[in-house]
Design a protein around this motif. Sequence first.
Motif, PDB file in Angstrom:
ATOM      1  N   HIS A  59       0.830  -1.207   0.000  1.00 45.55           N
ATOM      2  CA  HIS A  59       0.000   0.000   0.000  1.00 45.55           C
ATOM      3  C   HIS A  59       0.866   1.260   0.000  1.00 45.55           C
ATOM      4  N   TYR A  60       1.831   1.328   0.908  1.00 48.36           N
ATOM      5  CA  TYR A  60       2.625   2.550   1.031  1.00 48.36           C
ATOM      6  C   TYR A  60       3.590   2.743  -0.130  1.00 48.36           C
ATOM      7  N   ARG A  61       4.021   1.666  -0.780  1.00 52.70           N
ATOM      8  CA  ARG A  61       4.912   1.813  -1.938  1.00 52.70           C
ATOM      9  C   ARG A  61       4.129   2.202  -3.186  1.00 52.70           C
ATOM     10  N   GLU A  66       3.206   6.269  -8.307  1.00 51.30           N
ATOM     11  CA  GLU A  66       4.513   6.498  -8.927  1.00 51.30           C
ATOM     12  C   GLU A  66       5.287   5.188  -8.858  1.00 51.30           C
ATOM     13  N   PHE A  67       4.692   4.185  -9.462  1.00 49.61           N
ATOM     14  CA  PHE A  67       5.160   2.824  -9.309  1.00 49.61           C
ATOM     15  C   PHE A  67       4.879   2.093 -10.607  1.00 49.61           C
ATOM     16  N   SER A  68       5.877   1.490 -11.199  1.00 50.65           N
ATOM     17  CA  SER A  68       5.683   0.784 -12.464  1.00 50.65           C
ATOM     18  C   SER A  68       5.402  -0.692 -12.205  1.00 50.65           C
ATOM     19  N   ARG A  69       5.045  -1.385 -13.256  1.00 46.56           N
ATOM     20  CA  ARG A  69       4.837  -2.833 -13.150  1.00 46.56           C
ATOM     21  C   ARG A  69       6.148  -3.544 -12.806  1.00 46.56           C
ATOM     22  N   VAL A  70       7.263  -3.020 -13.316  1.00 45.54           N
ATOM     23  CA  VAL A  70       8.574  -3.590 -12.980  1.00 45.54           C
ATOM     24  C   VAL A  70       8.844  -3.403 -11.492  1.00 45.54           C
ATOM     25  N   PHE A  72       6.608  -3.156  -9.190  1.00 46.38           N
ATOM     26  CA  PHE A  72       5.697  -4.042  -8.474  1.00 46.38           C
ATOM     27  C   PHE A  72       6.222  -5.470  -8.488  1.00 46.38           C
ATOM     28  N   ARG A  73       6.745  -5.909  -9.634  1.00 51.63           N
ATOM     29  CA  ARG A  73       7.321  -7.258  -9.733  1.00 51.63           C
ATOM     30  C   ARG A  73       8.485  -7.413  -8.769  1.00 51.63           C
ATOM     31  N   GLU A  74       9.343  -6.400  -8.679  1.00 52.87           N
ATOM     32  CA  GLU A  74      10.482  -6.445  -7.758  1.00 52.87           C
ATOM     33  C   GLU A  74      10.010  -6.498  -6.306  1.00 52.87           C
ATOM     34  N   LEU A  75       8.959  -5.756  -5.984  1.00 50.85           N
ATOM     35  CA  LEU A  75       8.400  -5.800  -4.633  1.00 50.85           C
ATOM     36  C   LEU A  75       7.859  -7.196  -4.333  1.00 50.85           C
ATOM     37  N   TYR A  76       7.163  -7.796  -5.279  1.00 52.84           N
ATOM     38  CA  TYR A  76       6.652  -9.157  -5.121  1.00 52.84           C
ATOM     39  C   TYR A  76       7.806 -10.132  -4.871  1.00 52.84           C
ATOM     40  N   GLU A  77       8.850 -10.045  -5.659  1.00 48.13           N
ATOM     41  CA  GLU A  77      10.001 -10.941  -5.494  1.00 48.13           C
ATOM     42  C   GLU A  77      10.660 -10.745  -4.134  1.00 48.13           C
ATOM     43  N   TYR A  78      10.707  -9.508  -3.663  1.00 46.70           N
ATOM     44  CA  TYR A  78      11.248  -9.215  -2.333  1.00 46.70           C
ATOM     45  C   TYR A  78      10.399  -9.907  -1.258  1.00 46.70           C
ATOM     46  N   LEU A  79       9.093  -9.808  -1.376  1.00 48.59           N
ATOM     47  CA  LEU A  79       8.196 -10.425  -0.393  1.00 48.59           C
ATOM     48  C   LEU A  79       8.310 -11.950  -0.408  1.00 48.59           C
TER      49      LEU A  79
END
Length: 183
Positions: A59-61, A66-70, A72-79
């Motif tokens: 939510h906060y990111r 101001e967040f691209s799909r790339v 978002f993918r990196e955030l998913y991989e981090y999680l």
Amino acid sequence: LQVCLILFLGLATSVAFVAIGISGALEQQNDEFVRSAIDTVNKIRDAFGDYVNAGSLIHYRCRHREFSRVDFRELYEYLVASGLEFKAVQFDPNITHEERPIFEAEAREYYAENYPYIDYVGFKGFNYEGGPLEPRDNQSWYFPIHYQEPIAGNEAAIDLDYHSSESRTRAVLALFEKEAPSL
């Protein structure tokens, strides 16, 4: 008589030892169950906290868009690298009717380039209760599942307007009420 007395005392002593053993075993089994239950409850509480933190991070990111799909993918991989397991991670922005064509064009281009097997139809939802999933009628605003990972296995949820479903509408309204992310 002495033999009977000896047999009786032996039997009584044996029964006492068995009763003490059974009582101790039951007490030990109960203690193990309580410890196991406490451990399980703590694991569930900790895991739930981890998922709440993950939802807050998403939510906060993403909240200012101001967040691209790339990204978002990196955030998913981090999680996922942190050990959390997901059916899907998603971000559902509040999109106005005026913004809809821009978001749909961006998604159409992204899916055509990266997932050509997906027939992207734009925002979709349930236009009337009990109706089929179909392209979403014009609304003043939408809550589509615009970013999600992984895509594979979750294609049906692409740009599904959360606010078009009765059960999901309650979750959307709770977001407005609590002003916080939802799991």
